[in-house]
Design an enzyme around this catalytic site. Sequence first.
Site, PDB file in Angstrom:
ATOM      1  N   SER A 118      36.181 -28.382  40.909  1.00  0.00           N
ATOM      2  CA  SER A 118      35.765 -29.149  42.144  1.00  0.00           C
ATOM      3  C   SER A 118      34.294 -29.478  42.610  1.00  0.00           C
ATOM      4  CB  SER A 118      36.008 -28.007  43.288  1.00  0.00           C
ATOM      5  OG  SER A 118      35.467 -28.293  44.602  1.00  0.00           O
TER       6      SER A 118
ATOM      7  N   TYR B  19      35.535 -19.305  45.703  1.00  0.00           N
ATOM      8  CA  TYR B  19      36.214 -20.591  45.083  1.00  0.00           C
ATOM      9  C   TYR B  19      35.154 -21.236  44.161  1.00  0.00           C
ATOM     10  CZ  TYR B  19      38.507 -25.550  45.342  1.00  0.00           C
ATOM     11  OH  TYR B  19      39.105 -26.615  45.079  1.00  0.00           O
TER      12      TYR B  19
ATOM     13  N   LYS C  11      35.711 -22.145  40.264  1.00  0.00           N
ATOM     14  CA  LYS C  11      35.781 -23.446  39.631  1.00  0.00           C
ATOM     15  C   LYS C  11      34.263 -23.771  38.920  1.00  0.00           C
ATOM     16  CE  LYS C  11      39.315 -25.541  41.664  1.00  0.00           C
ATOM     17  NZ  LYS C  11      40.357 -25.570  41.116  1.00  0.00           N
TER      18      LYS C  11
END
Length: 274
Positions: A152, A164, A168
């Site tokens: 991402s 996150y 990522k």
Amino acid sequence: MKKLEGKVALVTGSGRGIGREVAHQLAAYGAKVVVNDLDQAPADEVVAEIRAAGGEAVACVGSVTAVDFPERFVKTAVDTYGGIDIIVNNAGYTWDNVIQKMSDEQWYAIMDCHLTAPFRILRAAQPFISAAAKKEAAEGKEVFRKIVNISSGAAGGNVGQTNYSSAKAGIMGMTKTLAKEWGRLKVNVNCIAFGHIETRLTEPFAGADSKTVNIEGREIKVGISEQLVERAKTGIPLGRPGTPKEAAGSVLLFCLPESNYLSGQVLYCAGGPR
Ligand SMILES: NC(=O)c1ccc[n+]([C@@H]2O[C@H](COP(=O)([O-])OP(=O)(O)OC[C@H]3O[C@@H](n4cnc5c(N)ncnc54)[C@H](O)[C@@H]3O)[C@@H](O)[C@H]2O)c1
């Protein structure tokens, strides 16, 4: 002959969103697809749609974070279709908070899903891939296999996403390491980092009525603030968020024979540069 005829593709989180489109596009190019999702109904639906369109697919339902999942996923592909040619590590969700409010549970849940699960799935697939590659080499054949890890733009930093963004960013490193380890096995290992793609992950919050999704027994709020949705729309050079179909198209590029000499790359699919 279709470009992915005879290939076997495993796609995690392919009951909805981007993964669902990836499964459909790979099947349309001739691949047999192992469809995974946490939830049975959407996985079964994708399998039925692929079969109705004349393709081949089978479901392997369950959380990618379950300890026994990687072996079961690999076994489903080998037992049902006799091989593994493409693995797309796509399953995921977000569980945001600023660092001072982020619990260990929140940190580990997201790391487990986005980083540990891909690691375990690829580790479980290694013996099959290695044996197949050695056999093909002995026969004088060069057969390319494809790993596409989903990252991402958040890997570059996003408020409220310590868990996150770390996962990522981590999968970008894993991609580059495996591209080096598995080059001798003729495996192309690449990564796609999405910008803003319209799925339930990026639906605008609706205040107290925010949608929640049940992930492994936890009710987790999904979506992003109206403010972020608006900012995303104005900041994208191509002028709008991407569709799941467009996002899946970038994954397909890394699965086609045309990308056989590309490995260890991170491609931003974001309607413009990062
Ligand atoms: N939508 C975006 O803008 C965007 C941006 C960057 C990265 N991504 C990444 O793209 C991937 C797909 O996201 P999406 O937008 O299609 O979301 P989505 O919610 O539409 O689809 C994700 C699917 O993954 C499944 N899933 C979640 N946790 C799972 C688990 N533990 N085991 C098995 N399945 C699980 C969900 O049930 C769902 O069907 C994710 O890795 C996400 O982080 C999305």
